[in-house]
Design an enzyme around this catalytic site. Structure first.
Site, mmCIF file in Angstrom:
data_model
loop_
_atom_site.group_PDB
_atom_site.id
_atom_site.type_symbol
_atom_site.label_atom_id
_atom_site.label_comp_id
_atom_site.label_asym_id
_atom_site.label_seq_id
_atom_site.Cartn_x
_atom_site.Cartn_y
_atom_site.Cartn_z
ATOM 1 N N LYS A 65 -0.448 4.244 0.553
ATOM 2 C CA LYS A 65 -0.307 2.872 1.046
ATOM 3 C C LYS A 65 0.011 1.888 -0.079
ATOM 4 C CE LYS A 65 -4.383 0.927 -0.450
ATOM 5 N NZ LYS A 65 -5.409 1.855 -0.624
ATOM 6 N N THR A 76 -3.496 -3.829 2.628
ATOM 7 C CA THR A 76 -2.934 -3.855 1.279
ATOM 8 C C THR A 76 -1.580 -4.549 1.231
ATOM 9 O OG1 THR A 76 -4.017 -1.715 0.964
ATOM 10 C CG2 THR A 76 -2.550 -2.423 -0.766
#
Length: 205
Positions: free
Chosen positions: A63, A120
């Protein structure tokens, strides 16, 4: 060695404020995963369990690459549509690579997959998104490193590793490839995005 991976969308800055958070505890041992679940779970910190250690670990690592890419989009001044497209295709891409490395497809739709990706790619706390945003504004990695000081953006090294793994496994990873080109080959971020948009037309699924 018995161990449990605790992962998911969980910035420490928010957990310290007791803001509602959900994560996943992954272990090959159901009993060990439940032990960690019981130890950490409270009124504002919810813990799920999983037996897919590989998938949860990869979800948390990969990610960061897409967070850099999302930051580049922010830095170049593109909008919500652009970032939504990147994040959605990023989920597909990391699931594709993750499965090739032994993870389960459904894991990448969970907290360490979609959840970690969302937080994120969008959060002001994200160091990886900050790196990408700075690149999108035209700064060099040397300048960004100086600004960050001792802080580390794991996605920079992870991009290189994921790029090499994708080559070894013959997995199609266009976003990872273009992020690698920007970070390690000096590619222009706008041209990288144009290459992604100009790929051959495909069916979504």
């Amino acid at each position: 060695h018995r161990y449990v991976v605790l992962a998911g969308p969980s910035h420490a800055e928010e957990i310290m404020q007791s803001l509602p958070t959900a994560v996943v505890a992954a272990s090959e041992s159901e009993d060990d995963a439940k032990l960690i679940q019981e130890a950490f779970m409270n009124g504002y910190f919810r813990v799920y369990t999983s037996d897919d250690v590989v998938g949860v670990e990869l979800g948390g690592a990969l990610k960061n690459i897409f967070a850099i890419a999302a930051g580049i989009i922010d830095g170049m001044g593109y909008g919500d549509n652009t970032k939504a497209a990147l994040m959605t295709r990023g989920i597909v891409e990391k699931a594709r690579l993750g499965q090739a490395l032994g993870g389960k497809a459904l894991t990448f739709n969970g907290l360490s997959g979609i959840g970690d990706l969302i937080v994120t790619c969008t959060s002001k706390h994200s160091r990886n998104r900050f790196v990408g945003e700075s690149l999108g504004k035209g700064k060099t990695m040397e300048q960004i490193s100086e600004e960050m000081g001792h802080s580390v953006a794991e996605g920079v090294k992870t991009t290189e590793s994921a790029y090499m793994l994708a080559r070894q496994l013959n997995v199609d990873t266009p976003i990872i490839d273009e992020t690698y080109a920007v970070l390690y080959q000096g590619a222009d971020p706008r041209k990288a995005l144009n290459r992604l948009m100009g790929r051959d037309a495909k069916q979504e699924i």
